[in-house]
Design a protein around this motif. Structure first.
Motif, PDB file in Angstrom:
ATOM      1  N   LEU A  95     124.829  43.699 -44.290  1.00  0.00           N
ATOM      2  CA  LEU A  95     123.499  44.126 -43.859  1.00  0.00           C
ATOM      3  C   LEU A  95     123.629  45.000 -42.616  1.00  0.00           C
ATOM      4  N   ALA A  96     122.792  46.034 -42.546  1.00  0.00           N
ATOM      5  CA  ALA A  96     122.788  46.924 -41.382  1.00  0.00           C
ATOM      6  C   ALA A  96     121.389  47.495 -41.217  1.00  0.00           C
ATOM      7  N   GLY A  97     120.682  47.087 -40.151  1.00  0.00           N
ATOM      8  CA  GLY A  97     119.349  47.597 -39.883  1.00  0.00           C
ATOM      9  C   GLY A  97     118.270  46.994 -40.739  1.00  0.00           C
ATOM     10  N   PHE A  98     118.582  45.940 -41.506  1.00  0.00           N
ATOM     11  CA  PHE A  98     117.602  45.322 -42.394  1.00  0.00           C
ATOM     12  C   PHE A  98     116.895  44.198 -41.637  1.00  0.00           C
ATOM     13  N   LYS A  99     115.606  44.385 -41.387  1.00  0.00           N
ATOM     14  CA  LYS A  99     114.778  43.402 -40.683  1.00  0.00           C
ATOM     15  C   LYS A  99     115.443  42.984 -39.375  1.00  0.00           C
ATOM     16  N   SER A 100     115.807  41.689 -39.235  1.00  0.00           N
ATOM     17  CA  SER A 100     116.365  41.209 -37.962  1.00  0.00           C
ATOM     18  C   SER A 100     117.848  41.513 -37.821  1.00  0.00           C
ATOM     19  N   PHE A 101     118.515  42.020 -38.885  1.00  0.00           N
ATOM     20  CA  PHE A 101     119.953  42.304 -38.822  1.00  0.00           C
ATOM     21  C   PHE A 101     120.145  43.754 -38.379  1.00  0.00           C
ATOM     22  N   VAL A 102     119.920  44.006 -37.082  1.00  0.00           N
ATOM     23  CA  VAL A 102     120.006  45.366 -36.585  1.00  0.00           C
ATOM     24  C   VAL A 102     121.456  45.833 -36.525  1.00  0.00           C
ATOM     25  N   ASP A 103     122.381  44.960 -36.152  1.00  0.00           N
ATOM     26  CA  ASP A 103     123.800  45.308 -36.113  1.00  0.00           C
ATOM     27  C   ASP A 103     124.426  45.085 -37.487  1.00  0.00           C
ATOM     28  N   PRO A 104     125.462  45.850 -37.834  1.00  0.00           N
ATOM     29  CA  PRO A 104     126.156  45.595 -39.112  1.00  0.00           C
ATOM     30  C   PRO A 104     126.682  44.160 -39.172  1.00  0.00           C
ATOM     31  N   THR A 105     126.258  43.461 -40.220  1.00  0.00           N
ATOM     32  CA  THR A 105     126.585  42.031 -40.357  1.00  0.00           C
ATOM     33  C   THR A 105     127.168  41.791 -41.738  1.00  0.00           C
ATOM     34  N   LYS A 106     128.235  40.984 -41.795  1.00  0.00           N
ATOM     35  CA  LYS A 106     128.850  40.585 -43.064  1.00  0.00           C
ATOM     36  C   LYS A 106     128.723  39.071 -43.219  1.00  0.00           C
TER      37      LYS A 106
ATOM     38  N   VAL B 208     111.063  47.003 -43.887  1.00  0.00           N
ATOM     39  CA  VAL B 208     112.361  46.320 -43.908  1.00  0.00           C
ATOM     40  C   VAL B 208     113.312  46.920 -42.873  1.00  0.00           C
ATOM     41  N   ILE B 209     112.948  48.096 -42.294  1.00  0.00           N
ATOM     42  CA  ILE B 209     113.792  48.718 -41.275  1.00  0.00           C
ATOM     43  C   ILE B 209     113.490  48.086 -39.931  1.00  0.00           C
ATOM     44  N   PHE B 210     114.511  47.846 -39.139  1.00  0.00           N
ATOM     45  CA  PHE B 210     114.351  47.225 -37.826  1.00  0.00           C
ATOM     46  C   PHE B 210     113.445  48.099 -36.954  1.00  0.00           C
ATOM     47  N   ASN B 211     112.320  47.482 -36.481  1.00  0.00           N
ATOM     48  CA  ASN B 211     111.319  48.226 -35.727  1.00  0.00           C
ATOM     49  C   ASN B 211     111.538  48.196 -34.224  1.00  0.00           C
ATOM     50  N   GLY B 212     112.606  47.592 -33.775  1.00  0.00           N
ATOM     51  CA  GLY B 212     112.890  47.577 -32.352  1.00  0.00           C
ATOM     52  C   GLY B 212     112.338  46.335 -31.664  1.00  0.00           C
TER      53      GLY B 212
ATOM     54  N   SER C 162     112.110  44.461 -27.299  1.00  0.00           N
ATOM     55  CA  SER C 162     112.048  44.795 -25.875  1.00  0.00           C
ATOM     56  C   SER C 162     113.389  45.291 -25.341  1.00  0.00           C
ATOM     57  N   SER C 163     114.469  44.893 -25.982  1.00  0.00           N
ATOM     58  CA  SER C 163     115.794  45.280 -25.489  1.00  0.00           C
ATOM     59  C   SER C 163     116.530  46.241 -26.420  1.00  0.00           C
ATOM     60  N   ARG C 164     115.997  46.468 -27.626  1.00  0.00           N
ATOM     61  CA  ARG C 164     116.677  47.344 -28.583  1.00  0.00           C
ATOM     62  C   ARG C 164     115.701  48.396 -29.089  1.00  0.00           C
ATOM     63  N   LYS C 165     116.189  49.607 -29.296  1.00  0.00           N
ATOM     64  CA  LYS C 165     115.378  50.676 -29.844  1.00  0.00           C
ATOM     65  C   LYS C 165     115.304  50.557 -31.365  1.00  0.00           C
ATOM     66  N   PRO C 166     114.235  51.034 -31.986  1.00  0.00           N
ATOM     67  CA  PRO C 166     114.177  51.009 -33.450  1.00  0.00           C
ATOM     68  C   PRO C 166     115.200  51.966 -34.054  1.00  0.00           C
ATOM     69  N   ILE C 167     115.574  51.700 -35.304  1.00  0.00           N
ATOM     70  CA  ILE C 167     116.522  52.563 -36.006  1.00  0.00           C
ATOM     71  C   ILE C 167     115.817  53.220 -37.185  1.00  0.00           C
ATOM     72  N   SER C 168     116.475  54.172 -37.807  1.00  0.00           N
ATOM     73  CA  SER C 168     115.823  54.984 -38.840  1.00  0.00           C
ATOM     74  C   SER C 168     116.291  54.674 -40.253  1.00  0.00           C
ATOM     75  N   VAL C 169     117.358  53.902 -40.422  1.00  0.00           N
ATOM     76  CA  VAL C 169     117.902  53.641 -41.763  1.00  0.00           C
ATOM     77  C   VAL C 169     118.253  52.167 -41.859  1.00  0.00           C
ATOM     78  N   ALA C 170     117.925  51.584 -43.008  1.00  0.00           N
ATOM     79  CA  ALA C 170     118.333  50.207 -43.296  1.00  0.00           C
ATOM     80  C   ALA C 170     119.141  50.200 -44.587  1.00  0.00           C
ATOM     81  N   GLY C 171     120.173  49.376 -44.629  1.00  0.00           N
ATOM     82  CA  GLY C 171     121.018  49.313 -45.812  1.00  0.00           C
ATOM     83  C   GLY C 171     121.533  47.903 -46.063  1.00  0.00           C
ATOM     84  N   VAL C 172     121.645  47.554 -47.333  1.00  0.00           N
ATOM     85  CA  VAL C 172     122.182  46.249 -47.751  1.00  0.00           C
ATOM     86  C   VAL C 172     123.148  46.496 -48.899  1.00  0.00           C
ATOM     87  N   GLU C 173     124.294  45.815 -48.845  1.00  0.00           N
ATOM     88  CA  GLU C 173     125.304  45.948 -49.888  1.00  0.00           C
ATOM     89  C   GLU C 173     125.716  44.553 -50.366  1.00  0.00           C
ATOM     90  N   LEU C 174     125.711  44.348 -51.682  1.00  0.00           N
ATOM     91  CA  LEU C 174     126.157  43.094 -52.305  1.00  0.00           C
ATOM     92  C   LEU C 174     127.477  43.357 -53.025  1.00  0.00           C
TER      93      LEU C 174
END
Length: 379
Positions: free
Chosen positions: A8-19, A64-68, A70-82
């Motif tokens: 997950l990357a940028g999907f909802k609360s998963f703003v950082d790339p997560t495996k 589904v894109i992270f909207n930012g 108080s401490s993080r800026k919003p991002i423009s792309v969300a992606g999920v890979e299974l």
């Protein structure tokens, strides 16, 4: 076929790339409320082709894109890979021989979604076709969450039949059958339209054959017309040659007449030029006379005005003369009266002369006495 890993990357609360790896057949994700457990299920549904933002607990697909924060800026792309493990060969088609299948979906702020199969861009339909009959899908029975069991129990026979067919693996074939029937229906409709077009074209062909016959007849008639027209042109050309010879003779005679007329015209032009000069001289004389006439008129007007003014002045002078004559008469009476007074005063002055001389002598005496008194005062 088993889920091996989620990226997950940028999907909802998963703003950082997560495996999230799933090494064992039985795995669990635990955590407090709000840590993002439900977001994992939403990510699985979303990457498998979910197109309803409401089922993903949002208003639009860009939610589904992270909207930012108080401490993080919003991002423009969300992606999920299974990443799926296909060691048992459950998948059919061109991916049956693959040991591992990667399914990825991305979305940007412009609501543009992209799907990828093993890194190659594909359609959403390719994803749904790949997992059809395996129990996986955005709304399949393989994903069980809150309310899914009650929905299965309370579902109608038609809805329950969908789940049973999916579990039995025949939904793929039913989908193909539905697509084939749709194609057959479209083909029949196209055949009906082609039939109508064929009938219409047959009628047009009959008209075109008649038009072709008419065109052939027209071509023959046009050829005859061109032949007759060329013959007519030759005849007209010969007639024109005869007329040309005749006209050339007439033209020579007219040229002689024209030369004579030119001589006469030149003489006339000379006369006209002289007359124009005389007319110009007369016109100048006329302008001079007109100017003199207007100048004389202006002088007459000025003289009339001067005459009127002089008459007014004469009237005023006559009035002044009359007034002066009256004043002169009054002055003469006054002079006569003054002369009488002067004579009277002159006689009176003569009478007072002795008294004046006596007073003058007395004054001299008083001056002498005054001088004596002043000397005495000085002493």
């Amino acid at each position: 076929m088993r889920l091996k890993q989620i990226k997950l990357a940028g999907f909802k609360s998963f703003v950082d790339p997560t495996k999230i790896p799933f090494d064992n057949a039985l795995s669990a994700i635990i955590g407090p409320n709000g840590c993002g457990k439900s977001n994992v299920i939403d990510a699985v549904r979303w990457v498998l082709g979910e197109s309803s933002a409401k089922n993903l607990r949002g208003d639009s697909m860009t939610d589904v894109i992270f909207n930012g924060s108080s401490s993080r800026k919003p991002i423009s792309v969300a992606g999920v890979e299974l990443v799926f493990e296909n060691t048992q060969g459950r998948l059919a088609g061109q991916y049956a021989s693959y040991q591992e299948i990667s399914v990825k979906r991305q979305v940007n702020r412009d609501s543009e979604s992209s799907y990828f199969l093993n890194g190659q861009k594909c359609r959403r339909k390719d994803i749904t076709d790949l997992f059809m009959g395996t129990g996986l899908g955005p709304r399949s029975y393989a994903i069980i969450e809150q309310g899914t069991i009650s929905r299965l129990i309370e579902s109608k026979p038609q809805e329950l039949r969908v789940f049973i067919e999916e579990a039995a693996g025949i939904s793929r074939y039913k989908e193909r059958r539905r697509e084939t029937e749709n194609r057959i229906r479209h083909t029949r409709e196209n055949l009906d339209r082609l039939n109508d077009i064929r009938v219409e074209l047959g009628a047009q062909l009959d008209k075109l054959s008649q038009q072709a016959k008419a065109a052939l007849q027209y071509r023959e008639l046009k050829t005859n017309e061109r032949l007759l027209h060329s013959q007519l042109l030759v005849i007209r050309y010969q007639e024109l040659l005869t007329q040309t010879d005749k006209l050339e003779g007439e033209l020579s005679a007219l040229e002689l007449q024209s030369a004579q007329q030119q001589v006469i015209s030149q003489q006339s032009d000379t006369s006209v030029t002289q007359l124009k000069q005389q007319l110009a001289e007369l016109s100048d004389s006329e302008h001079q006379f007109v100017e003199q006439y207007y100048a004389a008129g202006n002088n007459i007007t000025k003289l009339e005005q001067q005459l009127k003014h002089q008459q007014q002045q004469d009237t005023q002078l006559q009035q002044q003369i009359n007034a002066l004559q009256q004043q002169l008469a009054a002055g003469e009476h006054a002079i006569a009266a003054l002369q009488d007074d002067y004579q009277r005063l002159l006689g009176h002055a003569k009478e007072l002369t002795p008294q004046y001389e006596q007073a003058q002598a007395a004054l001299e005496l008083i001056d002498e006495q005054l001088a004596v008194v002043e000397e005495a005062c000085d002493e």
